[in-house]
Design an enzyme around this catalytic site. Structure first.
Site, PDB file in Angstrom:
ATOM      1  N   ALA A  80      68.856  21.267  65.969  1.00  0.00           N
ATOM      2  CA  ALA A  80      69.794  20.482  66.589  1.00  0.00           C
ATOM      3  C   ALA A  80      71.056  20.386  65.602  1.00  0.00           C
ATOM      4  O   ALA A  80      70.833  20.411  64.645  1.00  0.00           O
ATOM      5  CB  ALA A  80      69.371  19.404  67.274  1.00  0.00           C
ATOM      6  N   GLN A  82      72.259  17.459  64.660  1.00  0.00           N
ATOM      7  CA  GLN A  82      71.962  16.408  63.762  1.00  0.00           C
ATOM      8  C   GLN A  82      70.403  16.528  63.251  1.00  0.00           C
ATOM      9  O   GLN A  82      69.811  15.622  63.004  1.00  0.00           O
ATOM     10  CB  GLN A  82      72.044  15.007  64.357  1.00  0.00           C
ATOM     11  CG  GLN A  82      73.589  14.897  64.885  1.00  0.00           C
ATOM     12  CD  GLN A  82      74.348  14.516  63.249  1.00  0.00           C
ATOM     13  OE1 GLN A  82      73.815  14.703  62.202  1.00  0.00           O
ATOM     14  NE2 GLN A  82      75.647  14.616  63.486  1.00  0.00           N
ATOM     15  N   SER A  83      70.084  17.921  63.104  1.00  0.00           N
ATOM     16  CA  SER A  83      68.572  18.357  62.863  1.00  0.00           C
ATOM     17  C   SER A  83      68.303  17.794  61.489  1.00  0.00           C
ATOM     18  O   SER A  83      68.906  17.990  60.325  1.00  0.00           O
ATOM     19  CB  SER A  83      68.468  19.825  63.014  1.00  0.00           C
ATOM     20  OG  SER A  83      67.174  20.194  62.239  1.00  0.00           O
ATOM     21  N   ASN A  84      67.217  17.075  61.245  1.00  0.00           N
ATOM     22  CA  ASN A  84      66.661  16.533  60.069  1.00  0.00           C
ATOM     23  C   ASN A  84      66.330  17.796  59.204  1.00  0.00           C
ATOM     24  O   ASN A  84      66.369  17.792  58.103  1.00  0.00           O
ATOM     25  CB  ASN A  84      65.642  15.443  60.002  1.00  0.00           C
ATOM     26  CG  ASN A  84      66.030  14.168  60.507  1.00  0.00           C
ATOM     27  OD1 ASN A  84      67.033  13.746  60.198  1.00  0.00           O
ATOM     28  ND2 ASN A  84      65.286  13.663  61.406  1.00  0.00           N
ATOM     29  N   CYS A  86      67.196  20.726  59.536  1.00  0.00           N
ATOM     30  CA  CYS A  86      68.451  21.654  58.739  1.00  0.00           C
ATOM     31  C   CYS A  86      69.044  20.934  57.334  1.00  0.00           C
ATOM     32  O   CYS A  86      69.256  21.510  56.461  1.00  0.00           O
ATOM     33  CB  CYS A  86      69.552  21.817  59.839  1.00  0.00           C
ATOM     34  SG  CYS A  86      68.851  22.970  61.148  1.00  0.00           S
TER      35      CYS A  86
END
Ligand SMILES: Cc1ncc(COP(=O)(O)O)c(C=O)c1O
Length: 236
Positions: A80, A82-84, A86
Site C-alpha cells: 500500500a 503507506q506500507s510499513n 515497503c
C-alpha cells in the site's frame, strides 16, 4: 536440550542479518489482565527498532541476507502507499547496498508523507498502480522485474509482507525467544494470539511450535481474509 535451543539448533545454518534489535521485550499488560481476569503478556515486536521497527524487520533479516548471499543487486516488492513493509524494505535495501523498487497500490498522493516520504528519503524507486486488484499489482511487479532483468539487473522479488519460507524463519526465531522467556522465568504461556495478514508471522510461529513440540495453541486473527483462505495461506 531446552525447547528454545531445539529451534535455534534447527535454523542455525540459515544465514541472516542482525538488523532487528533482539530479543524484543515481553510485558505483562496489567490493566487488561485485571479486567479480563487472565494473565496477558505482549511480545513487543513494535520494538525491533530497525527502520522504526515492527514485525517485518525479522523477515527482512533473512530475506535481505538471502538476496546478498545469492548475488542479487536489488529488491523488488509491492504494498500500500503507506506500507510499513515497503518502508522497512526501502531502508534495509539502502543500508545493505541494494537498490529498492516498489510498486505501490493506489493513486500517487499529491504530497509525500509518512512512510512514502521515508521510502523516498531512502532512495527507493517508486511506481504507482491505480488498482487494488492483487492480480493487476502482481502483473505490474512482474513487468517491472522483467524490465530490470532486460537491463542487466538482478532483482530479488519479495511478495507483500515478506511472507515466503525464508522470511518466516524470522518468526521461527521469534518462537525460540518466546520459549526462552518462559525458560528463564516462571511464566508459561498456554496461548499465543497473533495478527495474521500476509501469513508469514503466524506460519513462522507454527513452524517453531512443530520444531520444539511446544504444547500451547497459536491463534491467528485474520486481518484481511476469511478464515478458510487464511488458514490455507499459513499452511502453504
Ligand atoms: C504487529 C503486526 N503483527 C502481525 C502482523 C501480520 O503479519 P503477517 O503479514 O506476517 O501475517 C502485522 C502486519 O502488518 C503487524 O503489523
Amino acid at each position: 536440550m531446552r525447547k528454545s535451543e531445539l529451534i535455534i539448533d534447527h535454523i542455525k545454518d540459515i544465514p541472516g542479518l542482525e538488523m532487528s534489535l533482539l530479543p524484543t521485550p515481553v510485558h505483562r499488560l496489567n490493566n487488561l489482565s485485571d479486567r479480563l481476569k487472565a494473565d496477558i503478556y505482549c511480545k513487543r515486536d513494535d520494538l525491533t527498532a530497525f527502520a522504526f521497527g515492527g514485525n517485518k524487520t525479522r523477515k527482512l533479516d533473512y530475506l535481505v541476507k538471502d538476496a546478498l548471499v545469492n548475488g542479487y543487486d536489488s529488491l523488488i516488492t509491492f504494498g500500500a502507499v503507506q506500507s510499513n513493509w515497503c518502508r522497512i524494505t526501502s531502508i534495509a535495501g539502502k543500508v545493505n547496498g541494494l537498490d529498492v523498487f516498489l510498486v505501490l497500490e493506489g493513486i500517487k498522493p499529491e504530497k509525500d508523507t509518512a512512510n512514502l516520504l521515508l521510502d523516498k528519503l531512502a532512495g527507493a524507486d517508486i511506481s504507482f498502480i491505480n488498482s487494488l486488484e492483487r492480480d493487476d499489482i502482481i502483473r505490474q511487479v512482474e513487468i517491472k522485474k522483467q524490465e530490470l532483468e532486460k537491463a542487466g539487473r538482478k532483482p530479488y522479488y519479495m511478495p507483500v509482507g515478506g511472507s515466503v519460507a525464508i522470511g518466516s524463519v524470522g518468526y521461527i526465531r521469534a518462537m525460540a525467544e518466546i520459549l526462552e522467556f518462559s525458560e528463564n522465568s516462571d511464566v508459561y504461556f498456554k496461548n499465543i494470539i497473533v495478527a495474521s495478514g500476509s501469513a508469514g508471522t503466524q506460519a513462522g510461529l507454527v513452524a517453531g511450535q512443530v520444531i520444539s513440540g511446544w504444547k500451547g495453541s497459536i491463534t491467528g486473527m485474520a486481518v484481511s481474509r476469511a478464515r478458510y483462505e487464511q488458514e490455507q495461506n499459513v499452511f502453504e
